[in-house]
Design an enzyme around this catalytic site. Structure first.
Site, PDB file in Angstrom:
ATOM      1  N   ASN A 211       0.759  -1.172  -0.170  1.00 47.14           N
ATOM      2  CA  ASN A 211       0.085   0.228   0.016  1.00 47.14           C
ATOM      3  C   ASN A 211       0.915   1.363  -0.021  1.00 47.14           C
ATOM      4  OD1 ASN A 211      -2.567  -1.099   0.187  1.00 47.14           O
ATOM      5  ND2 ASN A 211      -2.943  -0.668   2.234  1.00 47.14           N
ATOM      6  N   ALA A 275      -1.490   2.484  10.677  1.00 52.68           N
ATOM      7  CA  ALA A 275      -0.788   1.858   9.513  1.00 52.68           C
ATOM      8  C   ALA A 275      -1.821   1.457   8.303  1.00 52.68           C
ATOM      9  CB  ALA A 275      -0.265   0.273   9.872  1.00 52.68           C
ATOM     10  N   LYS A 289      10.765 -18.576  -6.804  1.00 53.99           N
ATOM     11  CA  LYS A 289      10.497 -17.310  -7.765  1.00 53.99           C
ATOM     12  C   LYS A 289       9.776 -17.742  -9.012  1.00 53.99           C
ATOM     13  CE  LYS A 289      12.812 -13.631 -10.207  1.00 53.99           C
ATOM     14  NZ  LYS A 289      13.879 -13.182 -11.013  1.00 53.99           N
ATOM     15  N   ASP A 305      -8.360  -7.582   9.645  1.00 52.50           N
ATOM     16  CA  ASP A 305      -8.448  -6.418  10.095  1.00 52.50           C
ATOM     17  C   ASP A 305      -8.053  -6.212  11.782  1.00 52.50           C
ATOM     18  OD1 ASP A 305      -9.439  -3.753  10.861  1.00 52.50           O
ATOM     19  OD2 ASP A 305     -10.553  -3.758   8.996  1.00 52.50           O
ATOM     20  N   ILE A 306      -6.893  -5.639  11.764  1.00 53.41           N
ATOM     21  CA  ILE A 306      -6.244  -5.747  13.201  1.00 53.41           C
ATOM     22  C   ILE A 306      -7.193  -4.720  14.063  1.00 53.41           C
ATOM     23  CG2 ILE A 306      -4.184  -5.239  14.309  1.00 53.41           C
ATOM     24  CD1 ILE A 306      -2.578  -5.292  11.604  1.00 53.41           C
ATOM     25  N   PHE A 324      -7.392   5.099  11.445  1.00 49.90           N
ATOM     26  CA  PHE A 324      -7.200   6.223  10.815  1.00 49.90           C
ATOM     27  C   PHE A 324      -8.092   5.819   9.246  1.00 49.90           C
ATOM     28  CE2 PHE A 324      -3.884   9.488  11.200  1.00 49.90           C
ATOM     29  CZ  PHE A 324      -3.574   9.077  12.441  1.00 49.90           C
ATOM     30  N   LYS A 338     -16.729   3.967   9.087  1.00 53.68           N
ATOM     31  CA  LYS A 338     -15.221   3.071   9.563  1.00 53.68           C
ATOM     32  C   LYS A 338     -15.514   3.190  11.248  1.00 53.68           C
ATOM     33  CE  LYS A 338     -12.416   3.078   5.734  1.00 53.68           C
ATOM     34  NZ  LYS A 338     -11.618   3.860   5.019  1.00 53.68           N
ATOM     35  N   LYS A 342     -15.892  -0.277  12.829  1.00 48.71           N
ATOM     36  CA  LYS A 342     -14.849  -0.792  13.470  1.00 48.71           C
ATOM     37  C   LYS A 342     -15.006  -0.552  14.888  1.00 48.71           C
ATOM     38  CE  LYS A 342     -11.943  -0.869   9.383  1.00 48.71           C
ATOM     39  NZ  LYS A 342     -10.571  -0.877   8.855  1.00 48.71           N
TER      40      LYS A 342
HETATM   41  N1  CTP Z   1      -6.981  -1.404   9.532  1.00 46.10           N
HETATM   42  C1  CTP Z   1      -6.364  -2.262  10.169  1.00 46.10           C
HETATM   43  N2  CTP Z   1      -6.137  -3.783   9.602  1.00 46.10           N
HETATM   44  C2  CTP Z   1      -6.615  -4.126   8.243  1.00 46.10           C
HETATM   45  C3  CTP Z   1      -6.949  -3.091   7.530  1.00 46.10           C
HETATM   46  C4  CTP Z   1      -7.266  -1.554   8.145  1.00 46.10           C
HETATM   47  O1  CTP Z   1      -5.913  -2.581  11.376  1.00 46.10           O
HETATM   48  N3  CTP Z   1      -6.481  -5.079   7.824  1.00 46.10           N
HETATM   49  C5  CTP Z   1      -7.081  -0.254  10.121  1.00 46.10           C
HETATM   50  C6  CTP Z   1      -6.073   0.879   9.587  1.00 46.10           C
HETATM   51  O2  CTP Z   1      -4.915   0.759  10.259  1.00 46.10           O
HETATM   52  C7  CTP Z   1      -6.770   1.935   9.728  1.00 46.10           C
HETATM   53  C8  CTP Z   1      -8.349   1.725   9.600  1.00 46.10           C
HETATM   54  O3  CTP Z   1      -8.273   0.369   9.752  1.00 46.10           O
HETATM   55  O4  CTP Z   1      -6.736   2.628  10.973  1.00 46.10           O
HETATM   56  C9  CTP Z   1      -8.859   1.773   8.129  1.00 46.10           C
HETATM   57  O5  CTP Z   1      -8.397   1.244   7.278  1.00 46.10           O
HETATM   58  P1  CTP Z   1      -8.756   1.341   5.739  1.00 46.10           P
HETATM   59  O6  CTP Z   1      -7.770   0.457   5.038  1.00 46.10           O
HETATM   60  O7  CTP Z   1      -8.986   2.743   5.389  1.00 46.10           O
HETATM   61  O8  CTP Z   1     -10.349   0.796   5.837  1.00 46.10           O
HETATM   62  P2  CTP Z   1     -10.728  -0.506   5.247  1.00 46.10           P
HETATM   63  O9  CTP Z   1     -11.580  -1.061   6.214  1.00 46.10           O
HETATM   64  O10 CTP Z   1      -9.767  -1.188   4.530  1.00 46.10           O
HETATM   65  O11 CTP Z   1     -11.559   0.044   4.298  1.00 46.10           O
HETATM   66  P3  CTP Z   1     -11.521   0.585   2.797  1.00 46.10           P
HETATM   67  O12 CTP Z   1     -10.256   0.147   2.340  1.00 46.10           O
HETATM   68  O13 CTP Z   1     -12.561  -0.171   2.127  1.00 46.10           O
HETATM   69  O14 CTP Z   1     -11.477   1.890   2.595  1.00 46.10           O
END
Ligand code: CTP
Length: 399
Positions: A211, A275, A289, A305-306, A324, A338, A342
């Site tokens: 990312n 993150a 490879k 999703d942590i 974030f 979110k 979340k």
């Molecule tokens: N996050 C996390 N673990 C993941 C994905 C996201 O801890 N596997 C946390 C990020 O660190 C951030 C928040 O979730 O604090 C939002 O992440 P984001 O990637 O914007 O949200 P998603 O749920 O993945 O939504 P989208 O990509 O559809 O916008």
């Protein structure tokens, strides 16, 4: 004020009429049990004498960078290491300019440049000098170096003018320093976890999906937390950034590693998930490879999703969970979504389609969405200043 007792403060007195107030600062600090050493600049000595400082501080006054006697006793490096905190009061426009530009042509600027300690700056100067663009620029540089300003205040000046530039009252300066040590003591018992940077999800041993993320905002938040005394753990994906030794840095690569590191470091009082975790990982990572082919079909599966996991955990959930959201459109809707989905206490959202801020920039502009429907905008400023503001809010919330 027992938070000051036995603290070691290095006071730097520069040349301004406000220097006479430094004697009162010494008196108040002394009264509260502070051990003081003083550096008096050449122009500072035009306003106050070493004898009056020594009489009040009951310790030696350091004046020369190349004084053999002092160097033998305590060189400039040791002098900066000795202190728990450095206070520059009054800080003149000239000294501020030197510090902003990393000059080290006298003892005061050398010691400050050589210091890794907390530095408080109490400016004092004429209103025109304070309002000059160059002073403004120097001050914002000092802020990005994490120097903390006290004042200046608005009022009548010794030169007969009226405006901003007066050094803060000695009592206010001492109070500010006292609350710094108080915060440090209180926050010391608090544990913070910050996730930052991207994650790499391997396709084969040499290729990965990632990312876009520099990790800068998360690193700055960890620094601000640590500066305020939090016992801070930074769990970072791959970045080129450096961090202070007093932060517990755990380097990870994949989302799975970031997840495990987060679990290993809980419980915590506050967790900030900045993150840019890759939402997907490759289902079957090749051990060897892969050779070039016309088409490569990858099957991706969702990463854990942590934030969501920790935030919805019965026993592991920190008192304050901050997520974030980096969005290119519909910021408010997505941030609120979110926040709810979340189960966060706050979501800090920024618009990454704005080229002036976000990815790899040292500046940012964010909105905080609170779980009580309140929203707050933090205006365009350095990521380090944004972090300091966020951490102030965290402290207020936790206390
Ligand atoms: N996050 C996390 N673990 C993941 C994905 C996201 O801890 N596997 C946390 C990020 O660190 C951030 C928040 O979730 O604090 C939002 O992440 P984001 O990637 O914007 O949200 P998603 O749920 O993945 O939504 P989208 O990509 O559809 O916008």
């Amino acid at each position: 004020m027992n938070n000051l007792n036995n603290k070691k403060i290095l006071l730097i007195i520069c040349g301004g009429i406000a220097a006479y107030k430094s004697l009162e600062i010494i008196r108040l600090l002394k009264k509260n049990g502070v051990i003081i050493k003083t550096i008096l600049t050449k122009s500072g000595a035009q306003f106050v004498t070493p004898l009056s400082i020594t009489s009040l501080s009951q310790s030696k006054v350091y004046q020369d960078l190349f004084s053999l006697e002092n160097e033998a006793e305590m060189d400039h490096i040791n002098l900066s290491r000795w202190a728990d905190l450095i206070l520059i009061a009054p800080a003149t426009a000239n000294t501020i300019s030197k510090l902003a530009n990393g000059n080290s042509d006298d003892l005061a600027s050398t010691v400050t440049l050589a210091s890794n300690k907390k530095i408080f700056v109490a400016p004092a100067m004429n209103v025109r000098m304070w309002e000059h663009k160059s002073t403004k620029q120097n001050i914002s540089k000092l802020k990005t170096y994490n120097y903390q300003l006290i004042g200046p205040e608005i009022g009548d000046m010794a030169c007969g003018e009226y405006g901003e530039g007066k050094m803060s009252d000695p009592k206010d300066i001492v109070n500010e320093i006292e609350s710094y040590f108080k915060n440090l003591k209180m926050n010391n018992k608090l544990k913070a976890i910050v996730t930052a940077g991207p994650t790499n999800e391997y396709i084969d041993p040499v290729r990965f999906i990632t990312n876009k993320s520099s990790g800068k905002q998360g690193y700055e938040i960890a620094k601000s937390l640590s500066k305020k005394g939090f016992n801070t753990t930074l769990i970072s994906g791959p970045t080129n950034l450096k961090i202070n030794d007093n932060i517990n840095l755990i380097k990870v690569e994949t989302a799975e590693e970031m997840f495990q590191a987060t679990l290993n470091n809980l419980p915590a009082d506050v967790a900030i998930f900045s993150a840019a975790v890759s939402d997907y990982k490759v289902k079957d990572v090749s051990k060897i490879k892969l050779k070039k082919q016309d088409e490569l079909n990858l099957v991706l599966e969702k990463n854990v999703d942590i934030l969501n996991y920790v935030s919805n955990h019965n026993s592991l959930r920190p008192k304050l969970v901050v997520g974030f959201a980096a969005e290119t459109n519909n910021l408010e809707n997505y941030a609120n979504k979110k926040l709810n989905e979340k189960n966060c206490d706050w979501i800090i959202a920024n618009d990454v389609s704005n080229k002036k801020i976000g990815f790899n920039s040292n500046f940012n502009e964010v909105s905080i969405f609170y779980n009580n429907d309140r929203t707050e905008k933090l205006k365009y400023k350095s990521k380090s200043e944004i972090s300091d503001e966020i951490v102030e809010k965290i402290i207020n919330h936790l206390n």
